[in-house]
Design a protein around this motif. Structure first.
Motif: not given
Length: 300
Positions: A82-106
């Motif tokens: 964020d400090n460098l204004d760089i966007k990443a690709s989030l390689f994510t287990n779909a369960r992250v959207c449920k088990d770690y929703a704040p990470v996915a939301e961010a």
């Protein structure tokens, strides 16, 4: 199909060079891998030898190691980008959207790309129905983000002979499991060609830190050595450099400064683009359409 049936051998020296916009030389592809480690199963990897050298379940120590990454390490990595204004690709287990929703939301709020990384973290080979798992992963990510993922990385880069076909059927346009080139190339599936995206295991913190046990500053040395060569070759042909990290490894207090150093250094380089996998896919597709060099996937 065997791998040799999916793509044509194509030596680098015989291909017409592709060009990046604005005279850029290298695309840097930042990748943050986030996963769900199910405490009911053996952990995907270990950093401590088990007591008496016998693995026991539940493996609480390594579950907690990963959990630290989701509670602390991810947020350090995200802040650095964020400090460098760089966007990443989030390689994510779909369960992250449920088990770690704040990470996915961010990640969603920051405009990161969501890339399918299975439903949760276990090898493709142990899935009872990998086709159903792939479809469930795509559906879960689409439900959370409003958009189906176009990219995929299997846990540990595991595939069976049928995986590319199931992925293409589910709408996946690029796969990062095929570490065969510095440039995108096409592979054949029963549902049309998909792109093999230039992922990189050696500029990745798992082999570097957890397998080879290098000191933390190896991340800077190896990553920049790799970049320097691609940057030189990028004078004449576009190059892609993937940098993949994990929150429980690169996001810890004694390694985060090396991650920051790499991206601060790369940010200052002229002729360097920071793209997501989807942006690389779009660029490749437009180039192939314009030049007619779509890349034959099947061998003659």
């Amino acid at each position: 199909m065997l791998p040799a049936e999916r793509l044509e051998y194509s030596p680098m020296i015989s291909r017409p060079p592709r060009k990046l916009p604005g005279g850029a030389r290298v695309v840097v592809w930042p990748i943050i891998n986030v996963e769900v480690w199910d405490i009911a199963r053996p952990m995907p990897r270990q950093v401590l030898p088990p007591p008496t050298h016998v693995n026991r379940l539940p493996d609480f120590a390594h579950w907690a190691w990963h959990e630290y990454g989701m509670r602390v390490g991810f947020w350090r990595l995200k802040q650095a980008l964020d400090n460098l204004d760089i966007k990443a690709s989030l390689f994510t287990n779909a369960r992250v959207c449920k088990d770690y929703a704040p990470v996915a939301e961010a990640a969603l709020k920051a405009g990161w790309e969501f890339v399918g990384h299975s439903y949760d973290q276990q090898p493709i080979h142990v899935e009872k129905d990998q086709r159903a798992m792939i479809q469930r992963t795509v559906k879960t990510i689409k439900s959370f983000t409003g958009k189906a993922p176009v990219g995929w990385l299997s846990p540990g880069l595991t595939e069976t002979h049928y995986t590319p076909d199931y992925l293409a059927e589910a709408g996946i346009k690029y796969i990062a499991d095929w570490i065969i080139d510095d440039e995108p190339c096409e592979i054949r599936t029963t549902h049309g060609n998909v792109l093999a995206m230039p992922y990189n295991v050696e500029c990745n913190d798992i082999p570097m830190m957890m397998v080879q046990h290098h000191s933390s500053n190896e991340f800077v040395t190896r990553t920049m050595d790799h970049f320097d060569r691609l940057y030189e070759e990028g004078k004449t042909r576009a190059k892609i450099m993937a940098i993949g990290v994990h929150p429980y490894i690169s996001g810890v207090a004694h390694r985060i400064k090396y991650f920051e150093t790499v991206f601060k250094t790369l940010r200052k380089k002229p002729g360097v683009l920071f793209w997501t996998g989807e942006q690389i896919l779009d660029w490749y597709s437009k180039q192939a359409k314009r030049t007619g060099q779509s890349g034959r996937a099947n061998r003659k």
